[in-house]
Motif scaffolding. Structure first.
Motif, PDB file in Angstrom:
ATOM      1  N   ASP A   1       0.833  -1.215   0.000  1.00 24.83           N
ATOM      2  CA  ASP A   1       0.000   0.000   0.000  1.00 24.83           C
ATOM      3  C   ASP A   1       0.863   1.258   0.000  1.00 24.83           C
ATOM      4  O   ASP A   1       0.609   2.210  -0.739  1.00 24.83           O
ATOM      5  CB  ASP A   1      -0.919   0.012   1.229  1.00 24.83           C
TER       6      ASP A   1
ATOM      7  N   ARG B   1       2.443   1.869  -3.382  1.00 27.10           N
ATOM      8  CA  ARG B   1       1.490   2.463  -4.343  1.00 27.10           C
ATOM      9  C   ARG B   1       1.378   3.962  -4.058  1.00 27.10           C
ATOM     10  O   ARG B   1       1.429   4.796  -4.966  1.00 27.10           O
ATOM     11  CB  ARG B   1       0.128   1.785  -4.215  1.00 27.10           C
ATOM     12  N   GLU B   2       1.312   4.315  -2.761  1.00 25.69           N
ATOM     13  CA  GLU B   2       1.193   5.745  -2.398  1.00 25.69           C
ATOM     14  C   GLU B   2       2.441   6.506  -2.866  1.00 25.69           C
ATOM     15  O   GLU B   2       2.362   7.610  -3.416  1.00 25.69           O
ATOM     16  CB  GLU B   2       1.043   5.852  -0.878  1.00 25.69           C
TER      17      GLU B   2
ATOM     18  N   THR C   1       2.076   7.124  -6.546  1.00 22.80           N
ATOM     19  CA  THR C   1       0.853   7.714  -7.118  1.00 22.80           C
ATOM     20  C   THR C   1       0.476   9.043  -6.479  1.00 22.80           C
ATOM     21  O   THR C   1      -0.558   9.617  -6.816  1.00 22.80           O
ATOM     22  CB  THR C   1      -0.340   6.742  -6.965  1.00 22.80           C
ATOM     23  N   THR C   2       1.293   9.521  -5.505  1.00 18.01           N
ATOM     24  CA  THR C   2       0.958  10.817  -4.888  1.00 18.01           C
ATOM     25  C   THR C   2       2.023  11.849  -5.245  1.00 18.01           C
ATOM     26  O   THR C   2       3.133  11.503  -5.657  1.00 18.01           O
ATOM     27  CB  THR C   2       0.937  10.687  -3.341  1.00 18.01           C
TER      28      THR C   2
ATOM     29  N   ARG D   1       6.991  11.448   2.922  1.00 21.07           N
ATOM     30  CA  ARG D   1       7.395  10.141   2.372  1.00 21.07           C
ATOM     31  C   ARG D   1       8.859  10.247   1.922  1.00 21.07           C
ATOM     32  O   ARG D   1       9.156  10.425   0.744  1.00 21.07           O
ATOM     33  CB  ARG D   1       6.485   9.757   1.206  1.00 21.07           C
TER      34      ARG D   1
END
Ligand code: 6PG
Length: 231
Positions: free
Chosen positions: A192, A195-196, A199-200, A207
């Protein structure tokens, strides 16, 4: 093996061997082209089996200089020491002694340990090998850490994770200056967050591993399962 614009996905059972070969190729190429290659290795559990397989490759080891992306502030023989893990999985298995530059986690004075390492660290590392925690930390740059806003220093003593050892870590200026960043990530518990990360909007304060978005990401199929175009 699937290649995307910036990631390579390997089946779980091939991850360690495949990652070792990809890293070994890049180390060998730079060592041959440049005469020497300076690589900062990652700690943690993911790279350990990769280092074991790397040790079995025919590489110009005498031209490979090992640095560390971070270290726990413990003695080098402590069970949690990144140096100890690299020594056991890689250095002790090599046919020759190689140049190893240890972060002295045992020093009481973390600032002194950071400053001495920074003084010795090449201005530009060839490869920064990184991992990713489930909270998107990398090296010992944890989300929200003041070290993520460091504009100039290349090594800092920082707080560790909740309840963990204080750390020494390369900073964003040091990681950005490296010629290339390679990130090793495996395990569905990080799918998860991965993916973040992809995709962010890049926000390395939240991050930190997004500092390495321009790098080569070597993934196992479990962690890659929720990346765009794969789920
Ligand atoms: C460390 C590492 C750290 C690591 C991540 C992922 O000292 O622990 O440098 O940044 O890469 O925590 O760790 P795992 O591979 O154990 O999940």
């Amino acid at each position: 093996m699937e290649m995307y614009e910036r990631w390579i996905v390997l089946p779980g059972e091939r991850f360690a061997q495949g990652a070792a070969h990809l890293l070994g190729q890049r180390l060998a190429r730079r060592a041959t082209e440049q005469g020497a290659v300076h690589v900062a290795l990652s700690g943690g559990a993911t790279p350990a089996p990769v280092y074991e397989r790397l040790a079995g490759l025919e590489l110009p080891w005498e031209r490979i200089h090992v640095w560390f992306g971070d270290e726990r502030r413990v003695p080098p023989d402590h069970a949690d020491s990144n140096y100890r893990m690299v020594k056991e999985t890689l250095l002790d298995r090599l046919p020759v002694e190689i140049e190893v530059h240890r972060l002295r986690g045992e020093l009481e004075d973390g600032e002194r340990a950071a400053a001495e390492y920074e003084a010795a660290l090449p201005e530009v590392l060839d490869i920064a090998l990184l991992g990713m925690g489930s909270d998107a930390h990398t090296a010992s740059l944890f989300p929200g850490s003041p070290a993520l806003r460091e504009p100039a220093r290349r090594v800092l003593a920082v707080a560790g994770p909740e309840g963990g050892h204080p750390r020494l870590t390369l900073t964003p200026p040091a990681l950005r200056a490296a010629r290339e960043r390679i990130v090793l990530v495996a395990g569905d518990e990080k799918a998860d967050m991965l993916r973040e990360v992809f995709t962010t909007e890049p926000d390395p304060i939240r991050r930190p591993v997004q500092l390495a978005l321009d790098g080569l990401w070597i993934l196992d199929d479990a962690v890659a399962a929720r990346l765009p175009g794969r789920s």
